[in-house]
Design a protein around this motif. Structure first.
Motif, PDB file in Angstrom:
ATOM      1  N   LYS A 245       0.799  -1.221   0.000  1.00 34.45           N
ATOM      2  CA  LYS A 245       0.000   0.000   0.000  1.00 34.45           C
ATOM      3  C   LYS A 245       0.835   1.276   0.000  1.00 34.45           C
ATOM      4  N   GLY A 246       2.111   1.168   0.298  1.00 37.88           N
ATOM      5  CA  GLY A 246       2.945   2.354   0.382  1.00 37.88           C
ATOM      6  C   GLY A 246       3.818   2.538  -0.846  1.00 37.88           C
ATOM      7  N   PRO A 247       4.813   3.387  -0.755  1.00 36.65           N
ATOM      8  CA  PRO A 247       5.742   3.561  -1.878  1.00 36.65           C
ATOM      9  C   PRO A 247       6.449   2.251  -2.209  1.00 36.65           C
ATOM     10  N   ILE A 248       6.781   2.068  -3.476  1.00 33.53           N
ATOM     11  CA  ILE A 248       7.581   0.909  -3.875  1.00 33.53           C
ATOM     12  C   ILE A 248       8.985   1.102  -3.306  1.00 33.53           C
ATOM     13  N   PRO A 249       9.523   0.140  -2.574  1.00 30.07           N
ATOM     14  CA  PRO A 249      10.899   0.295  -2.064  1.00 30.07           C
ATOM     15  C   PRO A 249      11.874   0.611  -3.195  1.00 30.07           C
ATOM     16  N   ARG A 250      12.759   1.546  -2.951  1.00 27.46           N
ATOM     17  CA  ARG A 250      13.655   2.019  -4.005  1.00 27.46           C
ATOM     18  C   ARG A 250      14.513   0.900  -4.598  1.00 27.46           C
ATOM     19  N   GLU A 251      14.872  -0.077  -3.785  1.00 32.57           N
ATOM     20  CA  GLU A 251      15.743  -1.143  -4.282  1.00 32.57           C
ATOM     21  C   GLU A 251      15.106  -1.987  -5.373  1.00 32.57           C
ATOM     22  N   PHE A 252      13.758  -1.933  -5.490  1.00 32.77           N
ATOM     23  CA  PHE A 252      13.077  -2.774  -6.469  1.00 32.77           C
ATOM     24  C   PHE A 252      12.548  -1.998  -7.671  1.00 32.77           C
ATOM     25  N   ARG A 253      12.654  -0.686  -7.652  1.00 36.09           N
ATOM     26  CA  ARG A 253      11.982   0.110  -8.686  1.00 36.09           C
ATOM     27  C   ARG A 253      12.511  -0.162 -10.090  1.00 36.09           C
ATOM     28  N   LYS A 254      13.800  -0.217 -10.243  1.00 36.59           N
ATOM     29  CA  LYS A 254      14.367  -0.473 -11.569  1.00 36.59           C
ATOM     30  C   LYS A 254      13.952  -1.852 -12.087  1.00 36.59           C
ATOM     31  N   ALA A 255      13.948  -2.827 -11.192  1.00 37.88           N
ATOM     32  CA  ALA A 255      13.621  -4.196 -11.593  1.00 37.88           C
ATOM     33  C   ALA A 255      12.170  -4.340 -12.027  1.00 37.88           C
ATOM     34  N   ILE A 256      11.312  -3.459 -11.572  1.00 36.09           N
ATOM     35  CA  ILE A 256       9.895  -3.552 -11.928  1.00 36.09           C
ATOM     36  C   ILE A 256       9.667  -3.269 -13.402  1.00 36.09           C
ATOM     37  N   GLY A 257      10.529  -2.468 -14.010  1.00 37.51           N
ATOM     38  CA  GLY A 257      10.375  -2.182 -15.437  1.00 37.51           C
ATOM     39  C   GLY A 257       9.047  -1.510 -15.714  1.00 37.51           C
ATOM     40  N   ASN A 258       8.301  -2.047 -16.676  1.00 41.15           N
ATOM     41  CA  ASN A 258       7.005  -1.455 -17.024  1.00 41.15           C
ATOM     42  C   ASN A 258       5.838  -2.322 -16.550  1.00 41.15           C
ATOM     43  N   ARG A 259       6.077  -3.130 -15.517  1.00 36.19           N
ATOM     44  CA  ARG A 259       5.006  -3.964 -14.958  1.00 36.19           C
ATOM     45  C   ARG A 259       4.157  -3.097 -14.025  1.00 36.19           C
ATOM     46  N   ILE A 260       2.939  -2.825 -14.406  1.00 32.13           N
ATOM     47  CA  ILE A 260       2.107  -1.906 -13.639  1.00 32.13           C
ATOM     48  C   ILE A 260       1.038  -2.614 -12.813  1.00 32.13           C
ATOM     49  N   TYR A 261       0.901  -3.919 -12.988  1.00 30.06           N
ATOM     50  CA  TYR A 261      -0.018  -4.691 -12.144  1.00 30.06           C
ATOM     51  C   TYR A 261       0.374  -6.159 -12.251  1.00 30.06           C
ATOM     52  N   GLY A 262       1.048  -6.635 -11.215  1.00 25.51           N
ATOM     53  CA  GLY A 262       1.445  -8.030 -11.205  1.00 25.51           C
ATOM     54  C   GLY A 262       2.676  -8.304 -12.045  1.00 25.51           C
ATOM     55  N   CYS A 263       3.010  -9.578 -12.138  1.00 25.10           N
ATOM     56  CA  CYS A 263       4.195 -10.013 -12.877  1.00 25.10           C
ATOM     57  C   CYS A 263       3.962 -11.441 -13.344  1.00 25.10           C
ATOM     58  N   ASP A 264       4.193 -11.692 -14.631  1.00 24.59           N
ATOM     59  CA  ASP A 264       3.963 -13.023 -15.198  1.00 24.59           C
ATOM     60  C   ASP A 264       5.251 -13.775 -15.510  1.00 24.59           C
ATOM     61  N   ASP A 265       6.403 -13.211 -15.185  1.00 25.42           N
ATOM     62  CA  ASP A 265       7.660 -13.790 -15.648  1.00 25.42           C
ATOM     63  C   ASP A 265       7.818 -15.255 -15.274  1.00 25.42           C
ATOM     64  N   CYS A 266       7.634 -15.577 -13.987  1.00 29.39           N
ATOM     65  CA  CYS A 266       7.882 -16.955 -13.557  1.00 29.39           C
ATOM     66  C   CYS A 266       6.840 -17.909 -14.117  1.00 29.39           C
ATOM     67  N   LEU A 267       5.649 -17.419 -14.398  1.00 28.32           N
ATOM     68  CA  LEU A 267       4.613 -18.256 -15.001  1.00 28.32           C
ATOM     69  C   LEU A 267       4.884 -18.456 -16.486  1.00 28.32           C
ATOM     70  N   ALA A 268       5.204 -17.357 -17.168  1.00 31.63           N
ATOM     71  CA  ALA A 268       5.330 -17.388 -18.622  1.00 31.63           C
ATOM     72  C   ALA A 268       6.507 -18.224 -19.100  1.00 31.63           C
ATOM     73  N   VAL A 269       7.549 -18.330 -18.298  1.00 32.30           N
ATOM     74  CA  VAL A 269       8.753 -19.029 -18.730  1.00 32.30           C
ATOM     75  C   VAL A 269       8.657 -20.540 -18.504  1.00 32.30           C
ATOM     76  N   CYS A 270       7.634 -21.002 -17.815  1.00 34.48           N
ATOM     77  CA  CYS A 270       7.498 -22.426 -17.478  1.00 34.48           C
ATOM     78  C   CYS A 270       7.411 -23.277 -18.746  1.00 34.48           C
ATOM     79  N   PRO A 271       8.282 -24.283 -18.915  1.00 35.95           N
ATOM     80  CA  PRO A 271       8.254 -25.118 -20.128  1.00 35.95           C
ATOM     81  C   PRO A 271       6.950 -25.883 -20.311  1.00 35.95           C
ATOM     82  N   TRP A 272       6.217 -26.129 -19.245  1.00 34.68           N
ATOM     83  CA  TRP A 272       4.971 -26.880 -19.377  1.00 34.68           C
ATOM     84  C   TRP A 272       3.881 -26.077 -20.069  1.00 34.68           C
TER      85      TRP A 272
END
Length: 396
Positions: A245-272
């Motif tokens: 609910k608060g500010p995004i911690p500064r240490e993670f801001r760059k890593a967020i990129g352009n993800r504005i709601y959620g993240c699919d990386d670990c799901l999308a890369v699954c070989p299954w």
């Protein structure tokens, strides 16, 4: 009827015609499978309430470690979550159901389109809670009409360990990314549960088929997996952009990129996921407006426009201010100087959360001397967290 007897149905129709014929537990199970598929479920399995004891131990360890972050609802009444009987003592069987939501294209492609926002696949359509619950209630009503037994339905809104129960019911297994993986649908299954006082034959638990694969762990932008099968939600982009609910911690801001709601990386890369095509006819439709929205347009949303755009969407639950916070982090990561004007305009937003994110975004897009010329605005800033953003940005 007694809660533990076989169901009663009419074999001349979908369970509602006469004369009634008593079904054996195995026949009732087969009838449930047919009805579930007719209602649009892609997967169905059966288990018992005592099937999650080991998963319950892991859950309690997760809570004790603080890995759930600010999600206090996870830690509330854990005894109700670790065992279905803690939520409903009369439950005898658990019916787990899944709906495939596999995307048409690769969800990771949008990450290279830095002036566009990436919304998690599951949130690009109508809220799955509402969609799945309607189907669950229809199936539950069908079951009650046949058997007279009691039922309760759940879709990710109660103290239910859906993923361990789904593994026990043979729908899939919890992968190293802690999400359910299906041999038929990959990492793209919405889950729902029906608890019943019926005793139904249970399915064999699904085995773990991850093997030596580490794709989901290695792709995580914020290293949110301290070990396989363990998640530190406090580092997860889905948590940071949705639950936080608060500010995004500064240490993670760059890593967020352009993800504005959620993240699919670990799901999308699954070989299954290569097998997820099997249920495409049942998938839930994404809205074109939410597939790759322009960041510049999203910054113009007031509360009314935000609610209109995200009507019936899970995104609506986080509210306009948190959403614009995420959009501004994406703008700061865009490298697009043309978006600096949008960030500068939001320095005057009514929300401190938005103003603070706008400070950071602007500091990433304009020259240092130009940003320094704006720093005097901090003197009149009434919010302490926004003042801190000005000082941190000026010092970086």
């Amino acid at each position: 009827m007694a809660g533990r007897r076989a169901g009663v149905a009419d074999l001349r129709g979908p369970g509602f015609l006469n004369p009634p014929v008593r079904l054996s537990p195995s026949d009732l199970k087969a009838a449930l499978q047919r009805e579930a598929h007719a209602l649009g479920f892609d997967a169905i399995g059966f288990t018992t309430p005592d099937a999650t004891s080991e998963a319950g131990k892991h859950f309690l360890e997760f809570i004790a470690s603080g890995g759930h972050g600010d999600m206090d609802w996870l830690a509330a009444s854990p005894e109700r979550r670790v065992d279905p009987r803690g939520l409903w003592p009369d439950v005898r069987s658990v019916i787990m159901l899944g709906v495939n939501y596999g995307p048409d294209d690769d969800p990771l492609d949008i990450l290279a389109r830095r002036s566009r926002g990436a919304i998690s696949v599951y949130a690009q359509g109508d809220d799955y809670h509402d969609l799945i619950k309607k189907r669950l209630k229809s199936l539950a009503r069908w079951l009650v009409a046949i058997t007279g037994d009691e039922v309760k339905v759940f879709v990710d809104t109660a103290a239910v360990m859906e993923k361990p129960l789904a593994q026990a019911a043979h729908l899939g297994w919890q992968g190293k990314h802690t999400n359910l993986v299906s041999r038929e649908f990959g990492s793209w299954l919405f889950l729902g549960a029906i608890y019943t006082t019926l005793e139904l034959p249970r399915d064999a638990a699904e085995l773990d088929h991850c093997g030596s694969c580490r794709a989901c762990l290695d792709i995580c932008p914020t290293a949110a997996f301290p070990a396989p099968y363990k998640l530190d939600a406090r580092r997860c982009i889905s948590y940071l952009t949705i639950e936080n609910k608060g500010p995004i911690p500064r240490e993670f801001r760059k890593a967020i990129g352009n993800r504005i709601y959620g993240c699919d990386d670990c799901l999308a890369v699954c070989p299954w996921n290569k097998f997820a095509q099997a249920g495409r006819e049942q998938k839930l439709a994404a809205r074109d407006a939410l597939r790759a929205p322009a960041l510049a347009e999203l910054t113009r949303l007031d509360d009314a426009a935000f609610r209109a755009l995200f009507t019936k969407s899970p995104v609506k639950r986080i509210g306009r201010d948190r959403f614009l916070r995420n959009v501004l982090i994406a703008i700061g990561n865009s490298g697009e100087a043309s978006l600096a004007g949008e960030a500068r305009r939001l320095l005057d937003d009514a929300s401190p959360l938005v103003r603070g994110a706008a400070v950071w975004a602007l500091s990433q897009l304009i020259a240092r001397d130009a940003f320094a010329a704006l720093a005097s605005r901090a003197d009149g800033e009434p919010d302490v967290t926004v003042q801190q953003e000005w000082r941190a940005a000026a010092a970086s």
